[in-house]
Design a protein around this motif. Structure first.
Motif, mmCIF file in Angstrom:
data_model
loop_
_atom_site.group_PDB
_atom_site.id
_atom_site.type_symbol
_atom_site.label_atom_id
_atom_site.label_comp_id
_atom_site.label_asym_id
_atom_site.label_seq_id
_atom_site.Cartn_x
_atom_site.Cartn_y
_atom_site.Cartn_z
ATOM 1 N N MET A 265 0.878 -1.164 0.000
ATOM 2 C CA MET A 265 0.000 0.000 0.000
ATOM 3 C C MET A 265 0.920 1.220 0.000
ATOM 4 O O MET A 265 1.575 1.513 0.998
ATOM 5 C CB MET A 265 -0.897 0.003 1.238
ATOM 6 N N HIS A 266 0.994 1.904 -1.131
ATOM 7 C CA HIS A 266 1.834 3.095 -1.238
ATOM 8 C C HIS A 266 0.961 4.329 -1.071
ATOM 9 O O HIS A 266 -0.112 4.417 -1.670
ATOM 10 C CB HIS A 266 2.541 3.128 -2.590
ATOM 11 N N VAL A 267 1.423 5.262 -0.251
ATOM 12 C CA VAL A 267 0.621 6.440 0.073
ATOM 13 C C VAL A 267 1.423 7.698 -0.250
ATOM 14 O O VAL A 267 2.508 7.904 0.291
ATOM 15 C CB VAL A 267 0.207 6.452 1.558
ATOM 16 N N HIS A 268 0.879 8.527 -1.148
ATOM 17 C CA HIS A 268 1.489 9.804 -1.507
ATOM 18 C C HIS A 268 0.848 10.893 -0.654
ATOM 19 O O HIS A 268 -0.382 10.992 -0.590
ATOM 20 C CB HIS A 268 1.266 10.106 -2.992
ATOM 21 N N VAL A 269 1.685 11.712 -0.019
ATOM 22 C CA VAL A 269 1.178 12.783 0.842
ATOM 23 C C VAL A 269 1.963 14.066 0.598
ATOM 24 O O VAL A 269 3.196 14.058 0.638
ATOM 25 C CB VAL A 269 1.286 12.421 2.337
ATOM 26 N N SER A 270 1.255 15.130 0.323
ATOM 27 C CA SER A 270 1.830 16.471 0.303
ATOM 28 C C SER A 270 1.055 17.321 1.299
ATOM 29 O O SER A 270 -0.084 17.006 1.650
ATOM 30 C CB SER A 270 1.783 17.082 -1.103
ATOM 31 N N LEU A 271 1.679 18.395 1.776
ATOM 32 C CA LEU A 271 1.091 19.240 2.815
ATOM 33 C C LEU A 271 1.027 20.684 2.334
ATOM 34 O O LEU A 271 2.020 21.220 1.825
ATOM 35 C CB LEU A 271 1.918 19.161 4.105
ATOM 36 N N TYR A 272 -0.133 21.325 2.515
ATOM 37 C CA TYR A 272 -0.333 22.695 2.054
ATOM 38 C C TYR A 272 -0.833 23.566 3.198
ATOM 39 O O TYR A 272 -1.465 23.079 4.141
ATOM 40 C CB TYR A 272 -1.332 22.721 0.891
ATOM 41 N N ASP A 273 -0.556 24.876 3.079
ATOM 42 C CA ASP A 273 -1.129 25.811 4.042
ATOM 43 C C ASP A 273 -2.481 26.301 3.535
ATOM 44 O O ASP A 273 -2.962 25.868 2.470
ATOM 45 C CB ASP A 273 -0.167 26.977 4.314
ATOM 46 N N GLY A 274 -3.106 27.200 4.276
ATOM 47 C CA GLY A 274 -4.437 27.665 3.915
ATOM 48 C C GLY A 274 -4.499 28.405 2.607
ATOM 49 O O GLY A 274 -5.558 28.479 1.975
ATOM 50 N N ALA A 275 -3.359 28.965 2.170
ATOM 51 C CA ALA A 275 -3.315 29.695 0.903
ATOM 52 C C ALA A 275 -2.970 28.800 -0.281
ATOM 53 O O ALA A 275 -2.857 29.286 -1.412
ATOM 54 C CB ALA A 275 -2.293 30.827 1.005
ATOM 55 N N GLY A 276 -2.783 27.498 -0.020
ATOM 56 C CA GLY A 276 -2.472 26.569 -1.106
ATOM 57 C C GLY A 276 -1.003 26.423 -1.400
ATOM 58 O O GLY A 276 -0.635 25.827 -2.426
ATOM 59 N N ASN A 277 -0.129 26.938 -0.533
ATOM 60 C CA ASN A 277 1.311 26.798 -0.735
ATOM 61 C C ASN A 277 1.789 25.449 -0.209
ATOM 62 O O ASN A 277 1.372 25.010 0.873
ATOM 63 C CB ASN A 277 2.065 27.917 -0.007
ATOM 64 N N ASN A 278 2.680 24.803 -0.940
ATOM 65 C CA ASN A 278 3.212 23.506 -0.532
ATOM 66 C C ASN A 278 4.217 23.717 0.600
ATOM 67 O O ASN A 278 5.296 24.268 0.393
ATOM 68 C CB ASN A 278 3.886 22.811 -1.717
ATOM 69 N N LEU A 279 3.861 23.266 1.792
ATOM 70 C CA LEU A 279 4.710 23.482 2.963
ATOM 71 C C LEU A 279 6.045 22.756 2.843
ATOM 72 O O LEU A 279 7.062 23.225 3.380
ATOM 73 C CB LEU A 279 3.983 23.015 4.222
ATOM 74 N N LEU A 280 6.065 21.632 2.169
ATOM 75 C CA LEU A 280 7.299 20.847 2.069
ATOM 76 C C LEU A 280 8.322 21.510 1.158
ATOM 77 O O LEU A 280 9.524 21.235 1.266
ATOM 78 C CB LEU A 280 6.983 19.437 1.552
ATOM 79 N N ALA A 281 7.862 22.372 0.255
ATOM 80 C CA ALA A 281 8.755 22.975 -0.729
ATOM 81 C C ALA A 281 9.372 24.283 -0.266
ATOM 82 O O ALA A 281 10.270 24.815 -0.925
ATOM 83 C CB ALA A 281 7.998 23.211 -2.035
ATOM 84 N N ALA A 282 8.944 24.809 0.875
ATOM 85 C CA ALA A 282 9.431 26.112 1.341
ATOM 86 C C ALA A 282 10.890 26.028 1.792
ATOM 87 O O ALA A 282 11.397 24.946 2.142
ATOM 88 C CB ALA A 282 8.561 26.606 2.488
ATOM 89 N N HIS A 283 11.576 27.181 1.771
ATOM 90 C CA HIS A 283 12.941 27.300 2.318
ATOM 91 C C HIS A 283 13.873 26.217 1.771
ATOM 92 O O HIS A 283 14.509 25.465 2.516
ATOM 93 C CB HIS A 283 12.912 27.244 3.846
ATOM 94 N N GLN A 284 13.952 26.163 0.447
ATOM 95 C CA GLN A 284 14.813 25.184 -0.234
ATOM 96 C C GLN A 284 14.529 23.746 0.216
ATOM 97 O O GLN A 284 15.427 22.931 0.385
ATOM 98 C CB GLN A 284 16.298 25.502 -0.016
ATOM 99 N N GLN A 285 13.259 23.434 0.441
ATOM 100 C CA GLN A 285 12.777 22.099 0.801
ATOM 101 C C GLN A 285 13.265 21.628 2.167
ATOM 102 O O GLN A 285 13.241 20.432 2.463
ATOM 103 C CB GLN A 285 13.158 21.074 -0.274
ATOM 104 N N GLN A 286 13.637 22.548 3.031
ATOM 105 C CA GLN A 286 14.056 22.139 4.373
ATOM 106 C C GLN A 286 12.930 21.464 5.147
ATOM 107 O O GLN A 286 13.166 20.454 5.834
ATOM 108 C CB GLN A 286 14.580 23.349 5.147
ATOM 109 N N PRO A 287 11.670 21.949 5.065
ATOM 110 C CA PRO A 287 10.587 21.217 5.749
ATOM 111 C C PRO A 287 10.417 19.782 5.253
ATOM 112 O O PRO A 287 10.016 18.907 6.026
ATOM 113 C CB PRO A 287 9.347 22.063 5.444
ATOM 114 N N LEU A 288 10.717 19.548 3.973
ATOM 115 C CA LEU A 288 10.650 18.181 3.462
ATOM 116 C C LEU A 288 11.623 17.289 4.222
ATOM 117 O O LEU A 288 11.279 16.174 4.627
ATOM 118 C CB LEU A 288 10.962 18.159 1.973
#
Length: 448
Positions: A265-288
């Protein structure tokens, strides 16, 4: 604005108009091992429930073991009087069942959202995680992928037989990824896909996998994590039903053949803020990187969820793309946590460790808790496999060790709920011990 009851009542009445031959509807929910339980309701009674009449089922139905038996877990089951608990209908899930011999409907029910939700109900566990993330301004987008095997409908002395090629009537016993297999089994696969779509599930890619008679079906990405898990659960039910209708057995068993790949069972997950910005991609992908570190830190303690039974542990370290250590990597299918190549908007993790027969609500809850923990702790992950092929940390490879690693972990008890963790671990421990209480032919062959 329509009330909740008015909306449900309209759904039931529309269903009755569209499917006048349906007399009964299965009201179903997923238990801890990932099996559906419930009741078959006359359609007239369903309309009363939709209008506000109480819907109650035994609370302890959630605690059923793999074989359907009840285990003594604390005061549950044998010292609590086996009380009923309220359930509610899940709007939008009343759908026709096309694989039965008689017209039938089905609809999901749940305790989440009631006055006294069942703390250890899988859907309630996920609901709490999603609610907490929402309060923090974190909005997951989720997509499941499920692998499964087709077998012949008839067993051979209790053992599965290879699916018969409908064109040649030969056994489909060769491991391959050939596109022609999709054509040869198109009748049953097309019916599975269409039936899933009739259930409201967005089916996308269908793949012939490596194992003989093995396939994978992907679902569309959803910004509603609960609905994504609903899709995975309902797909398993409909796929097994459609397979039987066509003379096959469909199984999401983790490792049906030792010599061939298991089903995941493979699960793809991305995370966004209320404005639709990808949280994982911020600050040169440091949150990732932080999120990956959190997933890997909690992974060894979530193994009873990702590998929920004895057979599921057989899949780990198998023939293809099933790790035995907690690892991550970019575009690396040997990693437990894979980062698929994508643009910043769609940057996501792909969690690949869970077996196909794991409970999708609990798998997603565990993954989200790992991501949440990582974003909070802000630690750097170990080296990715792309940089060091030996990178990784150990995790339990046996159920009782896995239960011990899970039960007293402070982060899991806090974020998944201490009551759920205790109940779940004891359920897995009892299932494992019950599995050992049978002497099979190999044991006589070795020791008689």
């Amino acid at each position: 604005m329509k009330s909740h009851a008015t909306t449900l009542l309209a759904e039931v009445r529309t269903f009755r108009q569209n499917y006048p031959d349906v007399r009964y509807v299965d009201l179903i929910a997923l238990d801890i091992p990932g099996h559906f339980y419930g009741k078959r309701y006359p359609i007239e009674m369903l309309e009363k429930v939709a209008a506000g009449s109480p819907l109650k089922l035994p609370q302890n139905a959630v605690l059923l073991g793999v074989q359907g038996g009840l285990f003594k877990i604390g005061d549950y089951c044998f010292n609590d009087g086996d009380p009923d608990a309220n359930r509610r209908l899940v709007p939008g899930t009343l759908k026709p069942v096309s694989w039965e011999s008689q017209p039938l409907g089905q609809m999901l029910i749940t305790s989440d959202g009631t006055e006294a939700p069942i703390e250890f109900e899988p859907r309630e566990v996920l609901a709490k995680v999603l609610e907490r993330l929402q309060h923090k301004g974190i909005h997951p987008v989720v997509a499941f992928e499920l692998e499964f095997y087709l077998f012949d409908k008839k067993l051979d002395n209790g053992l599965p037989q290879f699916a018969r090629d409908p064109l040649s009537d030969d056994a489909d016993d060769q491991p391959n990824l050939h596109i022609e297999r999709l054509s040869r089994f198109s009748e049953v696969l097309d019916d599975m896909a269409q039936t899933a779509k009739d259930q409201g599930i967005d089916i996308t890619v269908i793949t012939a996998e490596i194992g003989p008679g093995q396939f994978e079906i992907n679902f569309g990405h959803l910004d509603d994590g609960m609905r994504a898990a609903d899709w995975a659960a309902l797909f398993c039910r409909s796929t097994r039903g459609v397979a039987l209708k066509h003379g096959y057995r469909a199984s999401f068993m983790a490792k049906p053949y030792l010599q061939f790949p298991g089903s995941g069972m493979h699960v793809h997950v991305s995370l966004y803020d209320g404005a639709g910005n990808n949280l994982l991609a911020a600050h040169q992908q440091q949150p990732l990187r932080h999120a990956v570190a959190g997933c890997l830190e909690l992974l060894p303690h979530c193994m009873p969820i990702f590998s929920p039974n004895h057979n599921a542990f057989r899949r780990l370290g198998g023939t293809v793309n099933a790790a035995t250590r907690a690892s991550w990597g970019f575009e690396d299918r040997d990693a437990c946590v894979r980062i698929p190549e994508s643009d910043p908007r769609n940057l996501r993790i792909e969690h690949r460790l869970a077996s196909a027969d794991a409970n999708p609500y609990l798998v997603l809850a565990a993954i989200l808790v790992g991501l949440e923990h990582g974003l909070e702790a802000r630690r750097e992950p170990i080296a990715p496999l792309n940089e060091d092929r030996s990178s990784g940390s150990d995790f339990p490879l046996e159920m009782l060790d896995a239960v011990r690693a899970m039960q007293h972990h402070a982060v899991l008890r806090d974020k998944l709920g201490a009551e759920f963790v205790d109940v779940y671990c004891e359920n897995k421990r009892q299932d494992h011990l019950a599995f050992q209480q049978e002497i099979n032919a190999r044991e006589y062959r070795w020791f008689l």
